[in-house]
Scaffold this motif. Structure first.
Motif, PDB file in Angstrom:
ATOM      1  N   THR A 193       1.023  -1.431  -0.237  1.00 14.71           N
ATOM      2  CA  THR A 193       0.346   0.267   0.062  1.00 14.71           C
ATOM      3  C   THR A 193       1.134   1.221   0.027  1.00 14.71           C
ATOM      4  N   LEU A 194       2.052   1.153  -0.202  1.00 14.01           N
ATOM      5  CA  LEU A 194       3.354   2.911   0.453  1.00 14.01           C
ATOM      6  C   LEU A 194       3.474   3.134  -0.987  1.00 14.01           C
ATOM      7  N   PHE A 195       3.842   4.087  -1.646  1.00 13.06           N
ATOM      8  CA  PHE A 195       3.273   4.784  -2.662  1.00 13.06           C
ATOM      9  C   PHE A 195       4.830   4.570  -3.064  1.00 13.06           C
ATOM     10  N   GLU A 196       4.763   4.572  -4.592  1.00 13.87           N
ATOM     11  CA  GLU A 196       6.138   4.837  -5.118  1.00 13.87           C
ATOM     12  C   GLU A 196       5.873   4.739  -6.540  1.00 13.87           C
ATOM     13  N   GLN A 197       6.866   4.918  -7.468  1.00 11.67           N
ATOM     14  CA  GLN A 197       6.271   5.233  -8.872  1.00 11.67           C
ATOM     15  C   GLN A 197       6.353   4.663  -9.459  1.00 11.67           C
ATOM     16  N   VAL A 198       4.758   4.155 -10.018  1.00  7.33           N
ATOM     17  CA  VAL A 198       4.468   3.646 -11.378  1.00  7.33           C
ATOM     18  C   VAL A 198       5.241   2.878 -11.838  1.00  7.33           C
ATOM     19  N   ASN A 199       6.410   3.690 -12.611  1.00  7.86           N
ATOM     20  CA  ASN A 199       7.546   3.777 -14.120  1.00  7.86           C
ATOM     21  C   ASN A 199       8.537   3.490 -13.576  1.00  7.86           C
ATOM     22  N   PRO A 200       9.239   2.042 -12.634  1.00  4.94           N
ATOM     23  CA  PRO A 200      10.617   2.955 -11.062  1.00  4.94           C
ATOM     24  C   PRO A 200      11.935   2.825 -11.846  1.00  4.94           C
ATOM     25  N   ARG A 201      11.623   1.707 -13.348  1.00  2.00           N
ATOM     26  CA  ARG A 201      13.128   2.153 -13.817  1.00  2.00           C
ATOM     27  C   ARG A 201      13.428   3.819 -14.201  1.00  2.00           C
ATOM     28  N   LEU A 202      12.545   4.344 -14.569  1.00  4.74           N
ATOM     29  CA  LEU A 202      12.607   6.359 -15.461  1.00  4.74           C
ATOM     30  C   LEU A 202      12.398   6.387 -13.480  1.00  4.74           C
ATOM     31  N   GLY A 203      11.678   6.017 -12.986  1.00  4.31           N
ATOM     32  CA  GLY A 203      11.494   7.148 -11.516  1.00  4.31           C
ATOM     33  C   GLY A 203      12.788   7.021 -11.191  1.00  4.31           C
ATOM     34  N   ASP A 204      14.102   6.186 -10.823  1.00  5.41           N
ATOM     35  CA  ASP A 204      15.349   6.021 -10.091  1.00  5.41           C
ATOM     36  C   ASP A 204      16.472   6.766 -10.946  1.00  5.41           C
ATOM     37  N   GLU A 205      15.875   6.683 -12.413  1.00  2.16           N
ATOM     38  CA  GLU A 205      16.663   7.825 -13.347  1.00  2.16           C
ATOM     39  C   GLU A 205      16.287   9.709 -12.979  1.00  2.16           C
ATOM     40  N   ILE A 206      14.963   9.926 -12.529  1.00  3.68           N
ATOM     41  CA  ILE A 206      14.910  10.581 -12.821  1.00  3.68           C
ATOM     42  C   ILE A 206      15.268  11.161 -10.925  1.00  3.68           C
ATOM     43  N   ARG A 207      14.700  10.257 -10.049  1.00  4.92           N
ATOM     44  CA  ARG A 207      16.266  10.805  -8.649  1.00  4.92           C
ATOM     45  C   ARG A 207      17.501  11.151  -9.022  1.00  4.92           C
ATOM     46  N   ARG A 208      17.926  10.082  -9.275  1.00  8.80           N
ATOM     47  CA  ARG A 208      19.355  10.633  -9.626  1.00  8.80           C
ATOM     48  C   ARG A 208      19.809  11.826 -10.420  1.00  8.80           C
ATOM     49  N   TYR A 209      18.826  12.151 -11.493  1.00  8.61           N
ATOM     50  CA  TYR A 209      19.426  13.438 -11.757  1.00  8.61           C
ATOM     51  C   TYR A 209      18.871  14.667 -10.987  1.00  8.61           C
ATOM     52  N   ALA A 210      17.886  14.147 -10.292  1.00  8.24           N
ATOM     53  CA  ALA A 210      17.530  15.603  -9.452  1.00  8.24           C
ATOM     54  C   ALA A 210      18.791  15.936  -8.338  1.00  8.24           C
ATOM     55  N   VAL A 211      18.835  14.742  -7.830  1.00 16.71           N
ATOM     56  CA  VAL A 211      20.501  14.789  -6.525  1.00 16.71           C
ATOM     57  C   VAL A 211      22.000  14.709  -7.733  1.00 16.71           C
TER      58      VAL A 211
END
Length: 418
Positions: free
Chosen positions: A244-262
């Motif tokens: 039930t926890l929230f996570e991005q529905v497109n996890p691979r690109l979500g990881d890329e976005i997170r790395r880009y933001a950092v």
């Protein structure tokens, strides 16, 4: 039908935009830029109009045949852009982000580049289905409460498509008061089914349904969630990942976005950083790896606790251990933002509604040298950036096609202290 209309562009919700003979802007679902269309079902409003395509007189070169049988057959509301080529979808999203930032945020920015998803189909790790009138499926795009019975969702991950193919004939095993199903696959490949019901009697059929799924070769953790209550496992491991926890529905690109933001944050070892709306703490982990001292804020305590369990860094939630690299706070960002230590860097990733004005004011008052805003809605992003006023300057905007086939887009915007 009205006089033919040339479709000019795609609006924020995914509808095509044209101009009627009387000068009114008309919004047309399933229209592609460049189409010449005859309209039907025209609804005239004071300043604009809505209509449907009656006939395509000239098809845009960007128009493609939708893959999903429900897209046109049932006018599914889940996707809005399946009739556009991938390049045309990304061009539309780039223009949407740029337009919202200029029009709502009053920013002098160009349309941003858009990073594509590595997969255009089968990327969603979560599928939410409504139940009504004997049907289990999705709503039609007209916004009505009418459902169509789902056979197959082409943007759902293969593991979920397989689960639905097995579960669909077993709908009789669901509780009579079930209102919604959530199918999910976690990062380890585990399948989950969350059965959401009205507040009523406890469902005692979860174990039987689980056995039927196992007999069909499908191992699934089944959760039962009554209205207003917490989800509990009724079949499968009690130690399963909390689906039930929230996570991005497109996890691979979500990881890329997170790395880009950092990366865009450019945090140096020893600098203080805020991770707002932190979820399960993946951004916090990346900041800690760079040597930052992090304060994170997340409303969902279960998500925060999951992040702690997965973290290589301490201390646990609520700990005030001196000298620790991270302090995690459970609560609303608007209630806590005034109590955090002054940061050098802020990374904020709010839900679609954006940040409360109190949060914008709290960040501005803290005067970080850089703010990285990760947004899933260009309109609320533009509104929030405008609220910062002249104290910060936008230095970069980049978009990501996190949700192919839909009109949704993820944006990372960087602000520097003026």
């Amino acid at each position: 039908m009205t006089a033919p209309v040339r479709v000019l562009r795609v609006a924020a919700g995914g509808e095509g935009v044209g101009t009627l003979a009387d000068g009114r802007t008309v919004f047309i679902p399933r229209a592609a830029p460049g189409d010449l269309v005859a309209l039907t079902e025209v609804e005239l409003r004071k300043r604009f109009a809505r209509a449907r395509i009656g006939q395509i007189l000239e098809a845009s070169p960007e128009r493609v045949a939708p893959r999903c049988l429900h897209y046109d057959g049932d006018r599914c509301g889940g996707c809005q852009l399946q009739h556009l080529s991938p390049d045309a979808q990304r061009a539309a999203k780039s223009a949407i982000v740029g337009d919202q930032l200029r029009r709502i945020g009053h920013l002098a920015v160009v349309d941003p580049a858009v990073t594509p998803s590595d997969v255009e189909w089968g990327y969603r790790n979560k599928l939410t289905l409504a139940i009504a009138g004997g049907r289990i499926g999705l709503h039609r795009m007209d916004g009505s409460a009418r459902l169509f019975d789902l056979q197959r969702c082409e943007i759902a991950a293969p593991a979920l498509q397989e689960l639905w193919a097995v579960l669909r004939p077993l709908r009789h095993a669901l509780p009579a008061d079930a209102e919604r199903l959530v199918l999910r696959v976690d990062r380890d490949g585990g399948r989950h089914l969350i059965v959401e019901c009205r507040a009523g009697a406890i469902w005692d059929g979860g174990g039987a349904l689980g056995k039927k799924l196992v007999a069909a070769g499908m191992h699934v953790t089944i959760w039962w969630r009554p209205e207003g209550g917490a989800a509990r496992v009724v079949s499968g491991s009690e130690d399963a990942y909390p689906a039930t926890l929230f996570e991005q529905v497109n996890p691979r690109l979500g990881d890329e976005i997170r790395r880009y933001a950092v990366d865009q944050a450019g945090v140096a070892s020893g600098e203080r950083a805020w991770d707002l709306y932190a979820g399960i703490g993946e951004t916090t982990e990346l900041l800690l790896e760079r040597g930052a001292l992090v304060e994170s804020v997340e409303l969902d305590r279960r998500a925060m606790e999951q992040g702690v369990r997965r973290s290589r860094f301490g201390p646990p939630p609520g700990s005030q251990a001196p000298g620790g690299p991270v302090e995690r706070h459970a609560g609303r960002v608007e209630a806590l933002v005034g109590r955090l230590r002054r940061p050098d860097i802020v990374i904020t990733n709010p839900p679609r509604i954006g940040m409360d004005a109190v949060v914008v004011a709290g960040i501005a008052a803290a005067r970080p040298r850089r703010i990285v805003y990760v947004s899933c809605d260009p309109a609320t992003l533009a509104r929030d950036v405008a609220r910062f006023g002249g104290g910060f300057v936008v230095t970069s905007v980049h978009a990501f096609d996190l949700f192919p086939q839909t009109a949704h887009v993820e944006t990372v915007l960087v602000l520097e202290a003026a």
